[in-house]
Design a protein around this motif. Structure first.
Motif, PDB file in Angstrom:
ATOM      1  N   HIS A  30      68.595  33.453  11.766  1.00 17.65           N
ATOM      2  CA  HIS A  30      68.093  32.057  11.532  1.00 17.65           C
ATOM      3  C   HIS A  30      67.723  31.448  10.337  1.00 17.65           C
ATOM      4  CE1 HIS A  30      66.760  33.100  15.724  1.00 17.65           C
ATOM      5  NE2 HIS A  30      66.270  31.834  15.893  1.00 17.65           N
ATOM      6  N   THR A  31      68.316  32.362   9.401  1.00 21.58           N
ATOM      7  CA  THR A  31      68.062  31.923   7.869  1.00 21.58           C
ATOM      8  C   THR A  31      68.832  30.787   7.577  1.00 21.58           C
ATOM      9  OG1 THR A  31      68.043  34.424   7.296  1.00 21.58           O
ATOM     10  CG2 THR A  31      68.445  32.788   5.435  1.00 21.58           C
ATOM     11  N   LEU A  32      68.349  29.780   6.913  1.00 20.53           N
ATOM     12  CA  LEU A  32      68.820  28.482   6.516  1.00 20.53           C
ATOM     13  C   LEU A  32      69.257  27.714   7.672  1.00 20.53           C
ATOM     14  CD1 LEU A  32      70.444  29.349   3.288  1.00 20.53           C
ATOM     15  CD2 LEU A  32      67.958  28.603   3.368  1.00 20.53           C
ATOM     16  N   ASP A  33      68.702  27.930   8.907  1.00 21.88           N
ATOM     17  CA  ASP A  33      69.269  27.366  10.155  1.00 21.88           C
ATOM     18  C   ASP A  33      70.614  27.773  10.627  1.00 21.88           C
ATOM     19  OD1 ASP A  33      66.593  26.481  11.005  1.00 21.88           O
ATOM     20  OD2 ASP A  33      67.244  24.423   9.775  1.00 21.88           O
ATOM     21  N   HIS A  34      71.026  29.064  10.064  1.00 21.53           N
ATOM     22  CA  HIS A  34      72.382  29.320  10.458  1.00 21.53           C
ATOM     23  C   HIS A  34      72.738  29.413  11.847  1.00 21.53           C
ATOM     24  CE1 HIS A  34      76.173  31.408   9.335  1.00 21.53           C
ATOM     25  NE2 HIS A  34      76.099  32.344  10.221  1.00 21.53           N
TER      26      HIS A  34
END
Length: 498
Positions: A108-112
């Motif tokens: 979910h990091t940086l909406d990946h």
């Protein structure tokens, strides 16, 4: 601060009580139809049975509970698949129903997870990305056109091994393979090299790529207890953001530089970035600059890490089996010759080299649990119900060591593939290192070429000597778990030019 901690503790206790009550109600309704599995404790479920190498722990449990097994990992219901027959049910017969993704917290990091081809659910957005990759990146014609770039990088690897043989310097096989993979990918994508052998830049980039892979695949308590995501107790989300941003900063610089060149000149480079920029300009509402960076991250990280990991494992197995090494090298000498180099068109003429790669995939799949799937609806398999939204893990590592499929499954024996029509491209479920079905790895065509050519470069006209009189059987074969699984202890050996 004490007040905040008190509120967090209270919130966790309330959540745990609600979880226990609701899970007990759910278990009464569905436990009789779930696949078998070990007793799960309140709150933690089966987390205490995961261990440092989950794929190995799950394989041991499957020997007791079968190839279709249910676990409770904290609040996450999980089903483990550990045999080729059940994998066929999940990835072929019920492919559409299991085409969802169970994204880890770090993904979910940086909406990946919202734009990544790896983590998106099957949707029009996902289909557009797959189609674009198939047509603009991994099409046979485009790969054939760019093979000169890959040969140039492979020649640099051969030159490095030659220099090391002259100086009698030990080579870190994993680092050399990673540098080659990195430059193969960066040349194909950007027409530029990212690293040099034995350079600090190579080490730094390897650390960034492994940082992404490790954190996305790490055992993260927040994945199993969502209430903990706020405090990120293991720092995994923080570390993932650091490594993701590092790569995005690199991509931003490259993209901005290329856009400036495009604005000042009509001359275009013949690489994938150029094709992707063209596509982005024509389809800016469908594929913008943010989508481009996330796609580059998927291609860059998966391509560089998994290929080098496979080559290092193949070399480790060959050095442990000198007779197999000699056989692979003799085939290259006979088919290719002493002075020539292996071309991509030669791979089909090298059955033993292919067998070595297949055997490495069997014993050491780069992603032993593949990428987590998710059930899109309730599905019945072998008389059991896999409930909607259940995480489904395909244990390719366990399938590759299944004694009902493979004789002497723990032994490295490439010859087993010489008389068996099995490949690793998703059609034979005994061997699915790239997955299968609609979620099969889209980079398979490029990875297949790269891994064979790179291994050939390591063994063609080269012998290897282990350091300090180490015996082949003494080589350490422990694993280091992440989304990919490299050797825990790097392989180092001295190349001897023949």
């Amino acid at each position: 601060m004490d007040t905040i901690v008190s509120y967090l503790v209270l919130y966790f206790v309330i959540w745990a009580c609600i979880y226990l009550l609701t899970s007990n109600l759910r278990s009464r309704k569905s436990a009789a139809r779930l696949p078998p599995g070990p007793y799960s404790f309140p709150i933690i479920g089966n987390l205490h049975q995961v261990g440092q190498n989950p794929h190995q722990s799950y394989a041991k449990l499957s020997k007791t509970y079968g190839p279709l097994m249910s676990l409770k990992l904290g609040s996450k219901a999980t089903v483990l698949v550990s045999s080729a027959n059940v994998a066929r049910e999940v990835l072929q017969k019920y492919d559409q129903m299991f085409s969802g993704r169970s994204a880890t917290g770090a993904a979910h990091t940086l909406d990946h997870h919202k734009v990544s081809m790896v983590w998106l659910p099957v949707s029009s957005q996902w289909r557009n990305l797959r189609k674009m990759c198939k047509e603009n990146i991994f099409a046979t014609q485009r790969l054939d056109t760019s093979q000169g770039l890959r040969q140039e990088k492979l020649q640099e690897l051969r030159d490095y091994l030659h220099r090391s043989s002259v100086s009698r310097k030990a080579v870190n096989v994993g680092d050399a393979a990673f540098t080659t993979s990195l430059n193969l990918i960066s040349r194909t994508l950007f027409s530029k090299d990212f690293a040099d052998y034995d350079s600090d830049s190579s080490q730094e980039l390897q650390e960034i790529v492994w940082g992404v892979m490790k954190n996305v695949g790490a055992f993260n308590l927040s994945d199993y207890f969502p209430v903990l995501r706020v405090i990120d107790p293991q720092g995994i989300m923080r570390d993932a953001k650091f490594y993701f941003q590092k790569l995005f900063d690199i991509f931003d610089d490259i993209i901005n530089e290329r856009l400036q060149v495009r604005g000042a000149s009509e001359t275009k480079k013949n690489d994938l970035l150029e094709a992707l920029l063209d596509h982005s300009i024509k389809n800016e509402f469908e594929f913008g600059s943010n989508d481009l960076k996330h796609l580059l991250l998927d291609l860059f990280v998966a391509g560089a890490d998994t290929t080098s990991t496979t080559v290092e494992w193949a070399m480790a197995e060959l050095l442990r089996s000198p007779d197999k090494f000699a056989k692979a090298r003799a085939e290259l000498k006979e088919i290719i010759g002493q002075e020539e180099v292996v071309q991509e068109s030669d791979i089909s003429r090298l059955p033993y080299l292919q067998a070595v790669i297949k055997e490495t995939f069997r014993l050491h799949p780069a992603a032993p649990l593949l990428v987590p799937h998710k059930a899109n609806e309730d599905v019945e398999i072998n008389g059991y119900i896999v409930p909607k939204n259940t995480q489904v893990l395909i244990n390719a590592w366990a399938s590759g060591r299944d004694p009902t499929t493979w004789s002497d499954p723990e032994i490295f024996e490439p010859e087993r593939f010489l008389d068996r029509d099995i490949d690793a491209r998703g059609q034979h479920f005994e061997l699915i290192p790239f997955g299968a079905g609609r979620r099969i790895c889209p980079g398979l065509p490029l990875a297949y070429r790269m891994v064979h050519l790179m291994l050939a470069a390591f063994i063609h006209n080269i012998d290897w000597k282990l350091e300090e009189g180490m015996k082949p059987e003494d080589l350490d074969m422990d694993e280091k778990f992440g989304l990919s699984v490299p050797k825990a202890l790097p392989l180092e050996a001295i190349p001897v030019k023949l």
